[in-house]
Design an enzyme around this catalytic site. Structure first.
Site, PDB file in Angstrom:
ATOM      1  N   ALA A 291       5.761 -29.876   5.570  1.00  0.00           N
ATOM      2  CA  ALA A 291       4.656 -28.937   5.365  1.00  0.00           C
ATOM      3  C   ALA A 291       3.605 -29.523   4.404  1.00  0.00           C
ATOM      4  O   ALA A 291       3.977 -30.294   3.516  1.00  0.00           O
ATOM      5  CB  ALA A 291       5.206 -27.624   4.827  1.00  0.00           C
ATOM      6  N   GLY A 293       1.977 -29.977   7.290  1.00  0.00           N
ATOM      7  CA  GLY A 293       2.224 -30.341   8.674  1.00  0.00           C
ATOM      8  C   GLY A 293       1.171 -31.165   9.384  1.00  0.00           C
ATOM      9  O   GLY A 293       1.274 -31.372  10.592  1.00  0.00           O
ATOM     10  N   GLY A 294       0.166 -31.662   8.678  1.00  0.00           N
ATOM     11  CA  GLY A 294      -0.865 -32.468   9.340  1.00  0.00           C
ATOM     12  C   GLY A 294      -0.297 -33.666  10.074  1.00  0.00           C
ATOM     13  O   GLY A 294      -0.599 -33.901  11.250  1.00  0.00           O
ATOM     14  N   ASP A 313      11.386 -28.910   5.431  1.00  0.00           N
ATOM     15  CA  ASP A 313      10.636 -28.639   4.205  1.00  0.00           C
ATOM     16  C   ASP A 313      11.339 -27.565   3.392  1.00  0.00           C
ATOM     17  O   ASP A 313      12.007 -26.686   3.946  1.00  0.00           O
ATOM     18  CB  ASP A 313       9.204 -28.203   4.516  1.00  0.00           C
ATOM     19  CG  ASP A 313       8.278 -28.461   3.328  1.00  0.00           C
ATOM     20  OD1 ASP A 313       7.735 -29.575   3.228  1.00  0.00           O
ATOM     21  OD2 ASP A 313       8.130 -27.559   2.480  1.00  0.00           O
ATOM     22  N   ASP A 359       6.897 -38.340   3.777  1.00  0.00           N
ATOM     23  CA  ASP A 359       5.552 -38.194   3.198  1.00  0.00           C
ATOM     24  C   ASP A 359       5.760 -37.446   1.886  1.00  0.00           C
ATOM     25  O   ASP A 359       5.780 -36.216   1.847  1.00  0.00           O
ATOM     26  CB  ASP A 359       4.654 -37.424   4.166  1.00  0.00           C
ATOM     27  CG  ASP A 359       3.208 -37.379   3.701  1.00  0.00           C
ATOM     28  OD1 ASP A 359       2.746 -38.381   3.124  1.00  0.00           O
ATOM     29  OD2 ASP A 359       2.551 -36.340   3.898  1.00  0.00           O
ATOM     30  N   CYS A 412      -0.315 -39.746  -0.615  1.00  0.00           N
ATOM     31  CA  CYS A 412      -1.789 -39.700  -0.660  1.00  0.00           C
ATOM     32  C   CYS A 412      -2.228 -40.060  -2.078  1.00  0.00           C
ATOM     33  O   CYS A 412      -3.129 -39.453  -2.646  1.00  0.00           O
ATOM     34  CB  CYS A 412      -2.328 -38.347  -0.216  1.00  0.00           C
ATOM     35  SG  CYS A 412      -1.710 -36.949  -1.170  1.00  0.00           S
TER      36      CYS A 412
END
Length: 474
Positions: A291, A293-294, A313, A359, A412
């Protein structure tokens, strides 16, 4: 009738209050992003007798610009406000709404170069109506002092001099970032690159849209839609499904393209991280911290209806939204949601996969141009906690990788301690894994010497992102 600029400033000030004190995201992509939460609507209506929904799209864009810019430049603006107050205690004891009104006025005069006396008049009116006449008089005095020093080209700004600590403090004020970030970036990048990075973070963000292939939408279809909406755009140089948009995102939202699942807002840097995963039709992929979720949805789209993305998640609410969006984007047939803490799940589950994406939760230091509030919400202590969490999650995710399979670790963040350092530490703990260079999956410009994917905000004009492919050899 209420003056339109007074309305704009009132809405901006209240939204700034909500972001700073209500924990609201300065997330300008939110479809309800007119910022009209009940608190904001109620406050503006009680004090000034109008509602934010009466503002048209152009006005709302200006509110968005004022709010985003005022948050980005907060440290710089506060330095100027403090310098022009009678004494520091006056600034320190200033009530929050009054400070927001001053920040808006200072931002418009210094950074937007708007007609100064019009700005002074409107902000004085707002302070009088929203607070009391005396507050208006204070705003008038301080803003007029600002106009005078700006016209004389004598803004009271710090000089870049002294030892490294003094220089970091000056840079933190001049480019409006926390001192700890400036010191960190100066250490890793050097002063010149650190300044360029801060300038990027302070610039207006651009956004990318991904055409949803799972709904049969090609990039050409999306381009036709953007042309019909008169939204300026450029096609991505790196990814076939992506289009870059600088302005006009509200038009896209209003036209229902996101609501209908025809496209998603997703940065190309995130799309390139999915390219590192290289999802192929028929594969089973485990997405460990899925989540919102992209990446999950883009991977699912690339499976072309064959295979599975198991989206794990810990956050039930965000997982539910992911599930709803998967349905909207017509990929729910290949997305399987699992509500669990990855660390517990990995201990107890027999599930294995040839591809596992982690991620990881991270500082978000690569997305500060879009998340203007994030720089003020991150602390140096967070970095240590995040590194420990990332190590735990990497260890857990590694147990889900089948022999010969690949673990993809992505963030990121632009911080080496969250990126390459975490991978190197993981490889010491797990000699059964080795680095699989990413040069087969992304353009060479994004490949580091160690074979990792890295998107540099200044160099690539994208969000900062990192990904490593780690193959299990045993």
């Amino acid at each position: 009738m209420v003056d339109i600029f007074l309305m704009l400033y009132a809405v901006s000030a209240v939204r700034l209050m909500r972001i700073e004190f209500g924990g609201a995201f300065a997330d300008l992509l939110n479809e309800k992003g007119k910022g009209s939460g009940d608190n904001e609507m109620g406050y503006v209506e009680r004090t000034l007798g109008f509602r934010t929904r009466d503002l048209d799209d152009r006005d709302l864009r200006l509110v968005t610009d004022i709010v985003g810019g005022t948050i980005r430049w907060r440290r710089y603006l506060d330095h100027l406000i403090g310098s022009l107050c009678h004494d520091e205690s006056m600034f320190r004891s200033m009530e929050p709404l009054l400070l927001q009104i001053l920040r808006i006025g200072f931002y418009e005069i210094v950074k937007l170069n708007m007609p100064p006396y019009a700005v002074v008049d409107e902000n004085v009116k707002l302070a009088k109506v929203a607070l009391r006449p005396g507050a208006g008089n204070m705003v008038n005095g301080i803003l007029r002092k600002l106009v005078l020093v700006k016209e004389n080209n004598s803004l009271p700004l710090p000089k870049l001099e002294g030892d490294s600590r003094a220089q970091a403090r000056a840079l933190a004020t001049l480019y409006s970032h926390p001192v700890w970030m400036v010191r960190r970036w100066t250490k890793y990048l050097g002063q010149e690159e650190a300044i360029q990075l801060m300038m990027w973070n302070n610039s207006d963000p651009s956004f990318s849209l991904r055409a949803n292939a799972a709904k049969g939408i090609t990039r050409d279809d999306l381009v036709m839609q953007l042309n019909s909406l008169k939204v300026p755009h450029e096609v991505s140089l790196h990814l076939d499904d992506f289009v870059r948009v600088k302005i006009g995102l509200q038009n896209v939202i209003r036209a229902g393209l996101l609501k209908e699942g025809l496209c998603s807002v997703q940065d190309e840097s995130a799309g390139l991280a999915v390219s590192v995963v290289d999802p192929q039709p028929g594969e089973d992929i485990i997405d460990c911290c899925a989540a919102p979720g992209g990446k999950t949805l883009y991977m699912a789209s690339r499976l072309r209806g064959k295979g599975k993305v198991h989206a794990i998640d810990i956050n039930k609410g965000r997982l539910r939204i992911l599930k709803e969006t998967a349905k909207l984007q017509k990929v729910d047939g290949v997305v399987d949601t699992i509500h669990a803490d990855l660390r517990t799940f990995a201990e107890n589950s027999p599930m294995k996969s040839g591809k596992v994406l982690l991620d990881a939760p991270c500082s978000g230091l690569g997305v500060l141009s879009k998340r203007s509030d994030l720089r003020w919400n991150r602390r140096l202590e967070d970095m240590e906690q995040l590194k420990n969490l990332q190590d735990e999650l990497l260890d857990a995710a590694s147990t889900l990788v089948s022999s010969g399979g690949v673990l993809i670790y992505s963030t990121c963040s632009i911080d080496p301690e969250e990126n390459k350092d975490r991978v190197e530490a993981f490889l010491v703990r797990h000699p059964e894994f080795r680095i699989d260079p990413v040069n087969r999956y992304v353009p060479s410009d994004f490949v580091t010497k160690q074979g990792f994917y890295f998107s540099d905000p200044v160099k690539h004009s994208l969000d900062g992102a990192f990904a490593a492919r780690l193959v299990r050899t045993l």
